[in-house]
Design a protein around this motif. Structure first.
Motif, PDB file in Angstrom:
ATOM      1  N   ILE A 116       0.838  -1.203   0.000  1.00 16.19           N
ATOM      2  CA  ILE A 116       0.000   0.000   0.000  1.00 16.19           C
ATOM      3  C   ILE A 116       0.872   1.252   0.000  1.00 16.19           C
ATOM      4  O   ILE A 116       0.586   2.222  -0.697  1.00 16.19           O
ATOM      5  CB  ILE A 116      -0.973  -0.023   1.201  1.00 16.19           C
ATOM      6  N   MET A 119       2.346   1.995  -3.540  1.00 13.42           N
ATOM      7  CA  MET A 119       1.391   2.039  -4.648  1.00 13.42           C
ATOM      8  C   MET A 119       1.757   3.089  -5.687  1.00 13.42           C
ATOM      9  O   MET A 119       1.576   2.871  -6.883  1.00 13.42           O
ATOM     10  CB  MET A 119      -0.024   2.322  -4.136  1.00 13.42           C
ATOM     11  N   CYS A 135      -6.022   1.066  -9.684  1.00 17.47           N
ATOM     12  CA  CYS A 135      -5.444   1.429  -8.387  1.00 17.47           C
ATOM     13  C   CYS A 135      -6.385   1.032  -7.250  1.00 17.47           C
ATOM     14  O   CYS A 135      -5.942   0.534  -6.202  1.00 17.47           O
ATOM     15  CB  CYS A 135      -5.152   2.920  -8.326  1.00 17.47           C
ATOM     16  N   TYR A 138      -6.231  -2.762  -6.776  1.00 19.06           N
ATOM     17  CA  TYR A 138      -4.967  -3.115  -6.122  1.00 19.06           C
ATOM     18  C   TYR A 138      -5.042  -2.812  -4.625  1.00 19.06           C
ATOM     19  O   TYR A 138      -4.637  -3.618  -3.793  1.00 19.06           O
ATOM     20  CB  TYR A 138      -3.822  -2.331  -6.784  1.00 19.06           C
ATOM     21  N   PHE A 139      -5.578  -1.641  -4.279  1.00 17.83           N
ATOM     22  CA  PHE A 139      -5.720  -1.237  -2.878  1.00 17.83           C
ATOM     23  C   PHE A 139      -6.680  -2.181  -2.148  1.00 17.83           C
ATOM     24  O   PHE A 139      -6.411  -2.611  -1.020  1.00 17.83           O
ATOM     25  CB  PHE A 139      -6.214   0.212  -2.814  1.00 17.83           C
ATOM     26  N   ASN A 142      -5.028  -5.534  -1.415  1.00 23.35           N
ATOM     27  CA  ASN A 142      -4.106  -5.456  -0.283  1.00 23.35           C
ATOM     28  C   ASN A 142      -4.844  -5.328   1.046  1.00 23.35           C
ATOM     29  O   ASN A 142      -4.388  -5.857   2.064  1.00 23.35           O
ATOM     30  CB  ASN A 142      -3.126  -4.288  -0.484  1.00 23.35           C
TER      31      ASN A 142
END
Length: 149
Positions: A116, A119, A135, A138-139, A142
Motif C-alpha cells: 500500500i 502504490m 489502483c 490493487y488497494f 491489499n
C-alpha cells in the motif's frame, strides 16, 4: 623432383592462418568495450545474424497499447490472486504457538502494508482511463490480504 599434384602444406598453413585472423577478438581486455574487434575488408561472409545497421528498439507502448493495459490489470489483480495461496499457507501453518506461524502472520501483515505504501511507484507507469479503477482494485486486494492476517 616435385610432383605436379603434390599438396603444399606450407602454403596451406599460411592461407589457413590468414583466414583465421580475419575475424579476431581480444579476449584479454578488461571489459567488453575495451576489446578490439578486427574485421578487415575481405571476401569472408558475415556470421549468421550479423546486421550492418544498428538495431532499433521499440518500447512496448509503441508496439501495442493493449499489452500495457493487460499488464497493468495483471499488476492490479496480483494481490487478489495471492489470497487463495495465503489462505492455504495460513491453514498449513496451524494455530499453535511456534516460530513458523508467528513469522507467517507477521509477513502476512507486513506485505500488504508495504504494498500500500509503494502504490505510487507501482502505478507510476500506468496511463489511460482505467488507471483509477486499477489502483482501487490493487488497494482493495491489499486490504483483503491485511484482513486475512
Amino acid at each position: 623432383c616435385v610432383e605436379k599434384n603434390a599438396f603444399d602444406y606450407n602454403s596451406f598453413f599460411d592461407e589457413f592462418v590468414k583466414s583465421a585472423r580475419k575475424w579476431t577478438i581480444d579476449i584479454n581486455a578488461r571489459n567488453r568495450l575495451d576489446r578490439n574487434i578486427c574485421v578487415p575488408n575481405s571476401d569472408l561472409p558475415s556470421p549468421p545474424g550479423y546486421l550492418d545497421r544498428p538495431v532499433t528498439s521499440h518500447s512496448v507502448k509503441d508496439v501495442d497499447p493493449n499489452i500495457t493495459v493487460k499488464r497493468s490489470w495483471d499488476i492490479a489483480l496480483g494481490p487478489i490472486k495471492q489470497l487463495p495461496m495465503n489462505i492455504f499457507i495460513m491453514w498449513m501453518a496451524g494455530n499453535s504457538i511456534s516460530i513458523f506461524p508467528i513469522v507467517m502472520v507477521i509477513m502476512m501483515f507486513l506485505r500488504p502494508i508495504q504494498a500500500i505504501f509503494s502504490m505510487q511507484s507501482t502505478f507510476q507507469m500506468i496511463e489511460g482511463s482505467q488507471a483509477p479503477l486499477q489502483c482501487f482494485v490493487y488497494f482493495l486486494g491489499n486490504l483483503l490480504g491485511l484482513a486475512l492476517a
